[in-house]
Design an enzyme around this catalytic site. Structure first.
Site, short mmCIF file in Angstrom:
data_model
loop_
_atom_site.label_atom_id
_atom_site.label_comp_id
_atom_site.label_asym_id
_atom_site.label_seq_id
_atom_site.Cartn_x
_atom_site.Cartn_y
_atom_site.Cartn_z
N GLU A 132 -3.82 -8.55 0.59
CA GLU A 132 -2.49 -7.98 0.84
C GLU A 132 -1.50 -8.94 1.50
O GLU A 132 -0.31 -8.89 1.23
CB GLU A 132 -2.62 -6.69 1.67
CG GLU A 132 -3.42 -5.58 0.97
CD GLU A 132 -2.81 -5.10 -0.35
OE1 GLU A 132 -1.65 -5.45 -0.65
OE2 GLU A 132 -3.51 -4.39 -1.09
N GLY A 188 2.39 3.65 -3.10
CA GLY A 188 3.55 3.20 -3.86
C GLY A 188 3.07 2.67 -5.20
O GLY A 188 3.58 3.02 -6.27
N ARG A 200 3.12 10.50 -1.28
CA ARG A 200 2.93 9.10 -0.91
C ARG A 200 2.74 9.00 0.61
O ARG A 200 3.65 9.33 1.38
CB ARG A 200 4.16 8.32 -1.37
CG ARG A 200 4.04 6.85 -1.20
CD ARG A 200 5.26 6.15 -1.78
NE ARG A 200 5.23 4.75 -1.44
CZ ARG A 200 6.22 3.91 -1.64
NH1 ARG A 200 7.34 4.35 -2.21
NH2 ARG A 200 6.12 2.66 -1.30
N HIS A 236 5.13 -6.75 -6.09
CA HIS A 236 3.91 -6.71 -5.28
C HIS A 236 2.67 -6.45 -6.14
O HIS A 236 1.69 -7.21 -6.08
CB HIS A 236 4.06 -5.62 -4.20
CG HIS A 236 2.87 -5.47 -3.32
ND1 HIS A 236 2.81 -5.99 -2.04
CD2 HIS A 236 1.67 -4.87 -3.52
CE1 HIS A 236 1.63 -5.72 -1.51
NE2 HIS A 236 0.92 -5.03 -2.39
N GLU A 237 2.73 -5.41 -6.95
CA GLU A 237 1.53 -5.09 -7.76
C GLU A 237 1.25 -6.19 -8.77
O GLU A 237 0.10 -6.52 -9.04
CB GLU A 237 1.68 -3.72 -8.44
CG GLU A 237 1.95 -2.55 -7.49
CD GLU A 237 1.06 -2.50 -6.26
OE1 GLU A 237 -0.06 -3.03 -6.31
OE2 GLU A 237 1.49 -1.94 -5.23
N ASP A 249 -9.73 4.13 4.69
CA ASP A 249 -8.50 4.91 4.51
C ASP A 249 -7.78 5.18 5.83
O ASP A 249 -6.58 5.38 5.87
CB ASP A 249 -8.80 6.26 3.86
CG ASP A 249 -9.30 6.11 2.43
OD1 ASP A 249 -8.97 5.09 1.80
OD2 ASP A 249 -10.02 7.01 1.97
N TYR A 291 -0.85 -6.85 5.68
CA TYR A 291 0.27 -7.17 4.78
C TYR A 291 1.24 -8.14 5.45
O TYR A 291 1.46 -9.26 4.98
CB TYR A 291 1.05 -5.89 4.44
CG TYR A 291 0.35 -4.93 3.53
CD1 TYR A 291 -0.68 -4.12 4.00
CD2 TYR A 291 0.73 -4.79 2.20
CE1 TYR A 291 -1.31 -3.21 3.17
CE2 TYR A 291 0.10 -3.89 1.37
CZ TYR A 291 -0.92 -3.10 1.85
OH TYR A 291 -1.55 -2.21 1.02
N HIS A 300 -0.56 -9.16 -7.24
CA HIS A 300 -2.00 -8.96 -7.08
C HIS A 300 -2.80 -9.51 -8.27
O HIS A 300 -4.02 -9.71 -8.15
CB HIS A 300 -2.33 -7.47 -6.93
CG HIS A 300 -2.26 -6.95 -5.52
ND1 HIS A 300 -2.99 -7.50 -4.49
CD2 HIS A 300 -1.58 -5.91 -4.98
CE1 HIS A 300 -2.75 -6.81 -3.38
NE2 HIS A 300 -1.90 -5.85 -3.64
N LYS A 356 2.72 6.69 2.77
CA LYS A 356 3.64 5.87 3.55
C LYS A 356 4.78 6.75 4.12
O LYS A 356 5.31 6.47 5.20
CB LYS A 356 4.21 4.79 2.65
CG LYS A 356 5.24 3.93 3.29
CD LYS A 356 5.86 2.96 2.31
CE LYS A 356 7.07 2.30 2.93
NZ LYS A 356 7.82 1.49 1.99
N GLU A 363 -2.70 -2.01 -7.98
CA GLU A 363 -2.73 -3.17 -8.87
C GLU A 363 -3.83 -3.13 -9.91
O GLU A 363 -4.46 -4.16 -10.17
CB GLU A 363 -2.84 -4.44 -8.02
CG GLU A 363 -4.17 -4.60 -7.24
CD GLU A 363 -4.19 -3.99 -5.85
OE1 GLU A 363 -3.43 -3.04 -5.60
OE2 GLU A 363 -4.96 -4.47 -5.01
N1 BES Z 1 -3.69 -2.23 -3.15
C1 BES Z 1 -2.64 -1.58 -2.46
C2 BES Z 1 -2.93 -0.13 -2.20
C3 BES Z 1 -4.17 0.11 -1.38
C4 BES Z 1 -4.52 -0.74 -0.33
C5 BES Z 1 -4.97 1.18 -1.67
C6 BES Z 1 -5.69 -0.50 0.39
C7 BES Z 1 -6.11 1.43 -0.94
C8 BES Z 1 -6.48 0.59 0.10
C9 BES Z 1 -1.32 -1.74 -3.17
O1 BES Z 1 -1.17 -2.98 -3.79
C10 BES Z 1 -0.26 -1.68 -2.13
O2 BES Z 1 -0.29 -2.51 -1.27
N2 BES Z 1 0.66 -0.76 -2.23
C11 BES Z 1 1.76 -0.66 -1.32
C12 BES Z 1 2.89 -1.47 -1.89
C13 BES Z 1 3.94 -1.93 -0.95
C14 BES Z 1 3.42 -2.74 0.19
C15 BES Z 1 4.98 -2.72 -1.72
C16 BES Z 1 2.13 0.80 -1.21
O3 BES Z 1 1.52 1.60 -1.92
O4 BES Z 1 2.98 1.16 -0.41
ZN ZN Z 2 -1.04 -4.51 -2.28
#
Ligand code: BES
Ligand code: ZN
Length: 662
Positions: A379, A329, A616, A356-357, A434, A442, A360, A618, A332
């Site tokens: 997180e 998503g 993405r 969120h970002e 990963d 989180y 960070h 997610k 940061e």
């Molecule tokens: N830093 C993370 C993305 C990340 C975490 C990349 C661990 C690689 C390893 C980023 O801040 C994040 O948490 N993104 C989430 C945001 C959501 C929780 C609002 C995302 O991408 O979904």
């Molecule tokens: Zn994050």
């Protein structure tokens, strides 16, 4: 299982006066390593934990120990006990025809021992052509060798240094398949005319585009020159100049020390639009106006966060809107968060991502996890702050809905996972970060902080957080450092309200401790009986008054449906609410999950389009998983193969596992 060659980064142990082990001697971490000189420890964040040499039993590889060592980065080969990289000078040319970044990385190194052992850096699929080293500007060519490639960690680069060397210049180029770089064809961009490139370094992918000490324990300042085709603009996690002319050569400076996972580059047909005094957005022209409108509250978010948690220490805060293949998503990257365009919903419903970002900038970029085991410090704190920022800017109702959805995400993950993976300070040894990614760091992290807030009172907790960010600013800390800090602060101040055993339980045990808060929202409680009545056939879908429902309510309504719905029920939902055609990607995702589980054919075209146009994880990962679990293996394979050329390497990696197994 970890290979024999595996060399965890022992920098912090050495900082506490321990023995070192180097790549060459490491069949086990023996007592024959070099001892750190005492004057060197100032550079290494000190661990709050007492370490003794006995902690490292002779001949027992660290990976086989019952528990991970606090402060050890099991995901870096770098011998940070011997050398610390302090500054990076990067000069890279982006060759879009060959999909390589080519150039030189010059590292300023600080020696921590009296001797001159080889310098070991992290790399992955880099083609290193020459290495020079020496003092100041007089560098001479030196010998180097690449070790054995580890499937998760990449390849250690061993460099022989002349005595007293404090600079190393590495000439190299990246692989077209670099795990941290995506090269996009014009077709994959909004404008469809120009190519695009972006990097994604977290957790351990910086090494696929820069040879360095790729550990969150090491902070560097950096300067960079990025050379691109003339018509494109390069931006970085550094001092982007909104006024910059497009001329194909871009200079950057990042004067604050940052960990390697925050080094980032974006290149494309980008333009800039300011949103506030310190905030703005970089995007392709086709997305610029809509992005600036959608995220116009960024400046207010920045202001409320500063008011409550201390100064923003990074100068500007801009956003870079990426193409939809971005596997996250948001990311940061300091001064310039990278953002998926899939959150531009037209109604600001998904802007918690920006909060969120931005958050960070305090939790993560300022106070950083020392290893990936401690990710929850990044997180969990950020998720807690996100909710608070959303409350400050959008009010109580929104806050409660965001919190309640987070709680449900946590529950879903707890239902899915083994006990050992429900622990916040998760054992990451031998694992690919990963693959371990989940909601636990989180949402469990955030719920833990919410409980602390409830117990000591909001104002007191906010003061605590402000102090915490200040105390550990620009440091990398372990879970144990945090616990020690809690001991010295909140636990001392509120001995009748907090207890250490419960804190241990939250951090080191699976599940949610009994009696933990359970965030709820009135806007959601009203939906439960309606869903139930509809499921029981007491009302029709059109009897449900959805007027004014926000995305949160739609998501709650859909995610609360039972596993199986009848064909008639699916059809009724779709014809009443036009879910298959829905514009909000989060709602579309929830609906597509239902459609896949129930074999709802009218959604097939949207499902295919969704999986091909969005990378993405997610969204993509649960959809492929649901397809595989619901007898749609062939369809999953067909769509995956079609989508694959457009996916980011990470999306390819994690979804190949789901579709083809290991
Ligand atoms: N830093 C993370 C993305 C990340 C975490 C990349 C661990 C690689 C390893 C980023 O801040 C994040 O948490 N993104 C989430 C945001 C959501 C929780 C609002 C995302 O991408 O979904
Ligand atoms: Zn994050």
């Amino acid at each position: 299982m970890l290979p024999q060659l595996f060399t965890p980064n022992l920098g912090r142990l050495i900082g506490a006066g321990l023995l070192a082990c180097s790549l060459v001697t490491l069949s086990a971490c023996s007592k024959n390593g070099d001892t750190a000189s005492s004057e060197s420890t100032a550079d290494i964040p000190q661990s709050a934990t007492e370490y003794t040499p006995e902690n490292l039993e002779k001949d027992v590889p660290l990976a086989d120990k019952a528990k991970p060592e606090s402060g050890v980065d099991y995901h870096s080969f770098a011998n940070t006990n011997d050398y610390i990289v302090k500054h990076l000078d990067l000069d890279l040319t982006a060759d879009f025809d060959n999909k390589v970044l080519k150039g030189e990385a010059i590292l300023d190194i600080k020696r921590l021992t009296q001797k001159t052992p080889p310098l070991i850096l992290d790399t992955r699929d880099l083609d290193v052509t020459a290495v020079r080293a020496g003092v100041g500007n007089s560098l001479q060519e030196v010998k180097f060798s690449l070790g054995k490639k580890d499937p998760h960690l990449g390849t250690p680069l061993k460099i022989n240094l002349p005595a007293g060397a404090n600079k190393v210049a590495i000439q190299y180029q990246t692989s077209p398949d670099a795990s941290g770089v995506q090269w996009l064809e014009p077709q994959q961009t909004a404008g469809k005319k120009h190519p695009f490139l972006f990097t994604q370094a977290q957790a351990i992918h910086a090494r696929s585009f820069i040879p360095l000490q790729d550990s969150p324990q090491v902070r560097v300042t950096y300067k960079a020159t990025i050379r691109t085709p003339k018509e494109l603009l390069a931006v970085m996690s550094a001092n982007n100049d909104p006024e910059t002319e497009k001329d194909g050569v871009y200079e950057f400076d990042m004067p604050q020390p940052i960990p390697s996972y925050l080094i980032a580059i974006g290149i494309g047909n980008l333009e800039f639009k300011p949103m506030g005094e310190r905030t703005g957005v970089y995007a392709e022209p086709e997305l610029l106006a809509a992005s600036a409108k959608e995220f116009e509250d960024t400046e207010s978010m920045l202001e409320v966060t500063e008011e409550n948690y201390g100064p923003y220490r990074w100068d500007r805060y801009d956003l870079l809107i990426l193409p939809p293949s971005f596997p996250f998503g948001g990311m940061e990257n300091p001064r310039l968060s990278f953002i998926t365009p899939t959150v531009i919903a037209g109604d600001k419903s998904l802007v918690a991502l920006i909060a969120h970002e931005l958050a960070h900038s305090w939790s993560g970029n300022l106070v950083t996890n020392a290893s990936w085991r401690d990710l929850w410090l990044n997180e969990g704190f950020t998720t807690y702050l996100t909710n608070r920022i959303m409350q400050f800017v959008y009010g109580d109702e929104r806050y409660k809905m965001e919190m309640a959805l987070g709680y449900d995400d946590l529950q879903a993950d707890l239902d899915d996972r083994e006990d050992k993976d429900e622990i916040m300070a998760i054992d990451m040894r031998g694992r690919d970060p990963d693959e371990v990614f989940s909601n636990i760091p989180y949402e469990k992290g955030s719920l833990f902080l919410y409980e602390l807030e409830q117990k000591v009172g909001r104002e007191n907790f906010d003061n605590f957080l402000m102090e915490y960010f200040n105390h550990f600013a620009f440091q990398s800390i372990t879970t144990e450092d945090f616990v020690k800090y809690l001991d010295d602060t909140l636990l001392k101040q509120y001995p009748d309200k907090l207890d250490r055993a419960r804190i241990q339980q939250w951090i080191f045990e699976p599940g949610i401790p009994e009696g933990a808060p359970h965030p709820q929202s009135d806007a959601f409680s009203k939906i439960d009986p309606l869903r139930k009545q509809w499921l029981n056939g007491e009302i029709t879908a059109s009897d449900i008054d959805t007027n004014g429902w926000t995305f949160h309510q739609w998501k709650y309504f859909l995610d609360g449906m039972p596993e199986k719905l009848s064909a008639d029920q699916l059809q009724e939902l779709d014809s009443s609410f036009h879910l298959t055609q829905g514009k909000n990607n989060e709602v579309a995702f929830s609906w597509l999950m239902i459609a896949v589980r129930n074999d709802y054919a009218p959604a097939n075209a949207r499902l295919e389009d969704f999986l091909i146009s969005i990378g993405r994880n997610k969204f993509v990962r649960p959809l492929y998983r649901a397809m595989m679990e619901n007898g749609k293996e062939d369809e999953a394979k067909r769509i995956f193969e079609k989508a694959k050329p457009g996916y980011h390497p990470l999306t390819v990696k994690v979804n190949s596992k789901i579709i083809y197994g290991d």
